[in-house]
Write an enzyme that holds these catalytic residues in place. Structure first.
Site, PDB file in Angstrom:
ATOM      1  N   LEU A 155     -37.394  -1.915 -52.340  1.00 28.52           N
ATOM      2  CA  LEU A 155     -37.420  -3.236 -52.975  1.00 28.52           C
ATOM      3  C   LEU A 155     -37.008  -4.269 -51.941  1.00 28.52           C
ATOM      4  CD1 LEU A 155     -37.632  -5.098 -55.453  1.00 28.52           C
ATOM      5  CD2 LEU A 155     -35.260  -4.521 -55.988  1.00 28.52           C
TER       6      LEU A 155
ATOM      7  N   VAL B 292     -33.495  -0.863 -49.609  1.00 28.76           N
ATOM      8  CA  VAL B 292     -33.657  -2.315 -49.631  1.00 28.76           C
ATOM      9  C   VAL B 292     -34.413  -2.721 -48.371  1.00 28.76           C
ATOM     10  CG1 VAL B 292     -32.503  -4.540 -49.747  1.00 28.76           C
ATOM     11  CG2 VAL B 292     -31.502  -2.565 -50.910  1.00 28.76           C
ATOM     12  N   LYS B 293     -35.471  -3.505 -48.568  1.00 25.25           N
ATOM     13  CA  LYS B 293     -36.296  -3.917 -47.429  1.00 25.25           C
ATOM     14  C   LYS B 293     -35.744  -5.203 -46.814  1.00 25.25           C
ATOM     15  CE  LYS B 293     -40.836  -3.302 -47.712  1.00 25.25           C
ATOM     16  NZ  LYS B 293     -42.234  -3.342 -48.232  1.00 25.25           N
ATOM     17  N   VAL B 294     -35.535  -5.138 -45.497  1.00 27.55           N
ATOM     18  CA  VAL B 294     -35.023  -6.274 -44.733  1.00 27.55           C
ATOM     19  C   VAL B 294     -35.960  -6.500 -43.542  1.00 27.55           C
ATOM     20  CG1 VAL B 294     -33.116  -7.132 -43.306  1.00 27.55           C
ATOM     21  CG2 VAL B 294     -32.631  -5.848 -45.410  1.00 27.55           C
TER      22      VAL B 294
ATOM     23  N   ASN C 251     -34.918  -0.221 -45.513  1.00 25.71           N
ATOM     24  CA  ASN C 251     -36.286  -0.124 -45.005  1.00 25.71           C
ATOM     25  C   ASN C 251     -36.533  -1.401 -44.204  1.00 25.71           C
ATOM     26  OD1 ASN C 251     -39.073  -0.427 -44.667  1.00 25.71           O
ATOM     27  ND2 ASN C 251     -39.595   0.454 -46.649  1.00 25.71           N
TER      28      ASN C 251
END
Length: 948
Positions: A108, A139-141, A162
């Site tokens: 996400l 968690v997408k960064v 991610n």
């Protein structure tokens, strides 16, 4: 075993780049896990936008969420997304458990708007991690310079990340370093790294798209056939070569003593994940970026079409470590050709951030639309019929505002949205409704009720009075509470009329002034404090007074000294005309028994509709503001407001907001309030119409005239309120719209440079009176029977050239003859404002409008000085001003001052007029001597004669 599932044998995991509620609920994801060995799911704004905006499968969930209470668009989306991620994570949990936390993840993304905000990224990632509450969340960064420290910090907190938007080998090495440092910090403080996972999403196809474009340009320019062949041989090769070399970095980075120490604690390496693997060039195999990147301890995240294609005809081999030296030569050849891969990847990151932000705009727009549809009448309806020209310009400006994130910048208090002056210091009104202490207002209301007051009188000017006046005239009197009145005049007759209307001993006085130094509320306070003291005793008089003022003002000091019952403090970051949803409006509302909780609850629905997370296209305040501003730039700068009987006084409040905010630097919108609707033929092409009514007020004749205006090519905005309880929504809609219009006009909508000029003149005149006992003498240009006429030398010369001679009629005719297309005529009357005088001025203005097809204003002084006076002096030079003054039949003294109310009013009128003439405005002052009604009748007759 099909080719997708067979990737397991090559130690590569397949994740699906797709997520939708029905896809999970109907078991489609579970089937892919079972048949294809899918081991993870990724999401992004574009995926969610397609799922939410292109179907009705989320409508029910949105409706259910809103039944529990309204939410902002961002909160509403997050509520939906978190539920989807949780459901997908639960379906993938067996994969996670079976792989001991090596796979089975759902990703996400933090908001793309935070890509350049380290602190914001960290805060949102931590919140999402907590809200989803699933071990198999990633968690997408983004791998932006600001994202790298966030990756390190979040990993150090034990959060699985991610990393997205990764194109460059160099940045990949930085990403891996951030992950390693984060793990080391986590271990150092006693964390167990075995449950921390990470993937570095290395984008592939976008690189070939960008590189191939530059290769094609070089091929087209090359003359040597061998050079053309050499360049052509690089097409479709660079992305794979780049990925292969990144994989070599991966093997080196996650080996050796440093990594061995972490691995001994149970740490997992950060796998490379191949992203953007859907082929974009139709000349290439549709499974190119799967077949050529197969290798151990990697992930390939594929869209559904690519998954289907590989299942159908994918070929398997350990390709990732094939021809590594050839990969190096490809990149060397690219560099020799003069194409910089570093420059391309740097640009791709910027483009990626923009594309993700664009997708987020579409996503939030879709959610905003669904929210508005679900709430229905909970949000007042707005319809814009602007005509082709303005509509096209608004569409263009809407896209410009979206692309440059101006609504988010506005909410973030970025002064560059306007002129870069001090606008950032005046945006407290954005959050005033949300931050209001409702319980305190409710307690105050009950205390007022317990005192058995019969009346409550607001003593204020401009923003301190016009907002409360709307509330007083819109809401019916509530039993047990005082009737609410507003006094905003120094006219002796008006002050006396208020004194006679109320029971002084049973009246609550609300002295309202931000600065505390405004003349009118101070002298009104002095007068009524003296009257109350005489009625109930000086020691008790303060108990009848409430102050609403900014902290540290002179009014605060006076209120403390005189023992006021309560002081409510305003926010210094809110200007007067934007203050109605702050204590300056809410204190009078509470005193009158208006349900402040309900008022603010309805208001917040509009605040959310106009929020930073609502793109301009779906943002009603922004749309109205863009339309007003663009129409103004195109010459339709007379914003004409029609308000139905239920909300008739709203126009007076909006008039001040628009005029004082936009009328400066020779620019501005001139609000026209109180003009009853006429036939289309009486209006010039300088009009912009706004019609405001409640749902229950149906007027077929009025609607027919609006339709005629629209058919004649005039821009018409229709706003329909659910009920008067929604008045707060309109306060906020117009505040946002005015701020946006100010940006379009290129002005600072929060200052009022020309208001102070008239105040200075007034102070000089009253100081002269205090010193000498009389105002400085003035000489009329003409003194006739029952009237004296005043103006400056230049205006007098111009008027005489236009035919003015010795009588009133000739001067009025000459004055009105100076008005032409695009002008407006303003009647500025420093006389008692009551039913008879309002009707008299209305008759004159409508007569002028219908005969000359010009916009008209009918204003009463001194109240308009704190309202439209700014635009008259500092706005466009399109006004023709007719000031009306009179001798007061009976004056009133101001306790403690030589200057009486009549003297102060006369000084205000003269100061106002002097500034108008100093600014080169077309202005004439008519001083009526003797009986006021007779004088107004004579003026009306002179206007009629001038128009014949």
């Amino acid at each position: 075993m099909n080719p997708v599932k067979a990737l397991e044998n090559h130690r590569q995991a397949v994740w699906l780049d797709f997520l939708a509620r029905g896809f999970v609920a109907k078991g489609d994801l579970k089937r892919l896990i079972e048949t294809d060995g899918v081991k993870g799911v990724t999401s992004n704004p574009s995926i969610f936008e397609k799922a939410i905006g292109s179907s009705d499968e989320y409508d029910g969930a949105i409706g259910q969420a809103l039944k529990k209470g309204d939410r902002s668009v961002a909160d509403l989306f997050e509520h939906l997304a978190v539920a989807d991620i949780q459901h997908a994570a639960d379906v993938l949990r067996p994969v996670y458990d079976h792989s001991h936390g090596g796979d089975g993840f759902v990703s996400l993304e933090v908001s793309p708007y935070l890509a350049m905000d380290t602190k914001g990224t960290i805060a949102e990632a931590e919140r999402l991690w907590k809200d989803v509450h699933r071990k198999n969340l990633m968690v997408k960064v983004p791998a932006t310079p600001e994202g790298l420290p966030a990756i390190e910090y979040l990993t150090g907190e034990g959060i699985s990340i991610n990393i997205t938007l990764l194109f460059s080998q160099e940045v990949y090495r930085q990403v891996a370093e951030a992950y390693l440092k984060g793990l080391e910090k986590y271990v150092a403080k006693g964390g167990d790294p075995s449950h921390v996972a990470s993937v570095a999403s290395f984008f592939v196809s976008r690189i070939d798209t960008a590189v191939d474009k530059q290769l094609d340009e070089k091929i087209a320019r090359a003359n040597d056939p061998s050079e053309k062949e050499r360049l052509a041989a690089l097409k479709g090769k660079v992305a794979i070569a780049n990925a292969k070399l990144a994989y070599q970095d991966y093997k080196r980075l996650f080996a050796g003593s440093r990594w061995d120490k972490l691995a001994a604690k149970g740490a997992k390496p950060q796998r490379l994940l191949w992203a953007s693997t859907g082929t974009k060039n139709k000349d290439y195999s549709d499974v190119l970026y799967v077949e050529e990147l197969i290798g151990p301890d990697t992930v390939n995240t594929v869209p559904p079409a690519t998954l289907d294609a590989f299942r159908d005809h994918g070929k398997l081999r350990d390709s990732l470590e094939e021809n590594v030296e050839d990969a190096r030569r490809v990149l060397e050849e690219l560099e020799k050709s003069g194409i910089s891969l570093d420059a391309i990847t740097e640009e791709l990151v910027k483009d990626g951030v923009k594309l993700f932000a664009d997708a987020a705009d579409k996503l939030y727009g879709a959610v905003a639309h669904k929210r508005a549809s679900s709430l229905g009448g909970g949000i007042d309806h707005q319809k814009l019929a602007l005509g082709a020209g303005i509509e096209k310009a608004v569409e263009k400006s809407t896209e410009e505002w979206r692309a440059s994130a101006k609504i988010r910048r506005l909410w973030h208090k970025d002064k560059s949205v306007w002129t870069g002056d001090d606008e950032d210091k005046w945006l407290g009104w954005l959050t005033s409704a949300a931050s209001a202490d409702v319980a305190d207002y409710e307690d105050f209301a009950q205390r007022v009720k317990g005192q058995s007051f019969t009346d409550a009188v607001v003593l204020g000017m401009g923003g301190s009075s016009l907002g409360p006046e709307v509330l007083a005239q819109t809401f019916p009197h509530r039993s047990g509470f005082p009737r609410l009145h507003v006094l905003d005049s120094t006219d002796p007759a008006q002050v006396r009329a208020m004194e006679e209307y109320v029971d002084i001993a049973k009246t609550l006085f609300i002295v309202s002034s931000k600065s505390g130094g405004t003349t009118e509320p101070n002298v009104m306070k002095d007068y009524f404090f003296d009257r109350v003291a005489k009625a109930i005793g000086k020691d008790k008089a303060g108990h009848r007074f409430i102050a609403v003022t900014d902290p540290g003002s002179s009014l605060q000091k006076v209120a403390i000294k005189q023992g006021f019952a309560r002081i409510f403090y305003g926010d210094p970051a809110i200007g007067g005309r934007y203050s109605v949803l702050s204590p300056f409006g809410l204190v009078p509302a509470a005193a009158a028994g208006i349900d402040v909780r309900s008022l603010l609850g309805h208001t917040l629905a509009m605040v959310r509709s106009c929020g930073a997370d609502v793109p301009p296209q779906e943002n009603p305040g922004v749309q109205l503001g863009l339309a007003m501003g663009i129409a103004g730039l195109e010459g339709r700068d007379k914003v004409t407001i029609f308000a139905s009987p239920d909300v008739a006084d709203f126009g007076a409040w909006a008039e001040q907001l628009i005029a004082e905010s936009t009328g400066k630097d020779g620019k501005g919108l001139i609000p026209i309030e109180g003009e009853t609707i006429g036939d289309a033929a009486v209006y010039g092409n300088d009009r912009f119409f706004i019609d405001l009514r409640t749902e229950s007020e149906s007027d077929a004749a009025h609607e027919a005239k609006l339709a005629a205006l629209e058919a004649a090519g005039h821009p018409v905005v229709r706003i329909v309120m659910k009920s008067i309880d929604h008045i707060g929504q309109e306060f906020f809609r117009f505040e946002i719209a005015t701020a946006v219009a100010g940006s379009i006009l290129g002005i600072n909508p929060f200052n009022q440079p020309d208001v102070e000029a008239a105040k200075i003149k007034t102070r000089e005149l009253t100081a002269a009176f205090e010193k000498t006992g009389s105002l400085p003498a003035e000489e009329p240009v003409v003194s006739a029977d029952g009237v004296d006429l005043f103006t400056d030398a230049q205006n007098a010369e111009d008027l005489r050239k236009a035919g003015a001679n010795g009588d009133l009629n000739s001067w009025i005719k000459a004055h009105l003859s100076r008005s032409g297309r695009g002008d407006y005529v303003a009647l500025l009357a420093y006389i008692e404002r009551d039913g008879d005088t309002i009707d008299a001025l209305q008759a004159m203005r409508l007569k002028l409008r219908d005969a000359k097809h010009l916009a008209t204003c009918a204003e009463f002084g001194p109240r308009f000085l704190h309202s439209t006076g700014q635009a008259y002096k500092g706005g466009p030079d399109s006004g023709v001003f007719l000031q009306v003054t009179t001798d007061d039949s009976q004056d009133l003294p101001v306790p403690g001052q030589k200057a009486s109310f009549g003297v102060i009013k006369a000084a205000q009128a003269r100061g106002d007029f002097d500034v108008l003439t100093e600014r080169g405005r077309r202005a004439l002052r008519v001083h009526l001597k003797g009986d006021l009604s007779s004088g107004l009748a004579a003026l009306d007759a002179a206007i009629s004669a001038a128009l014949n």
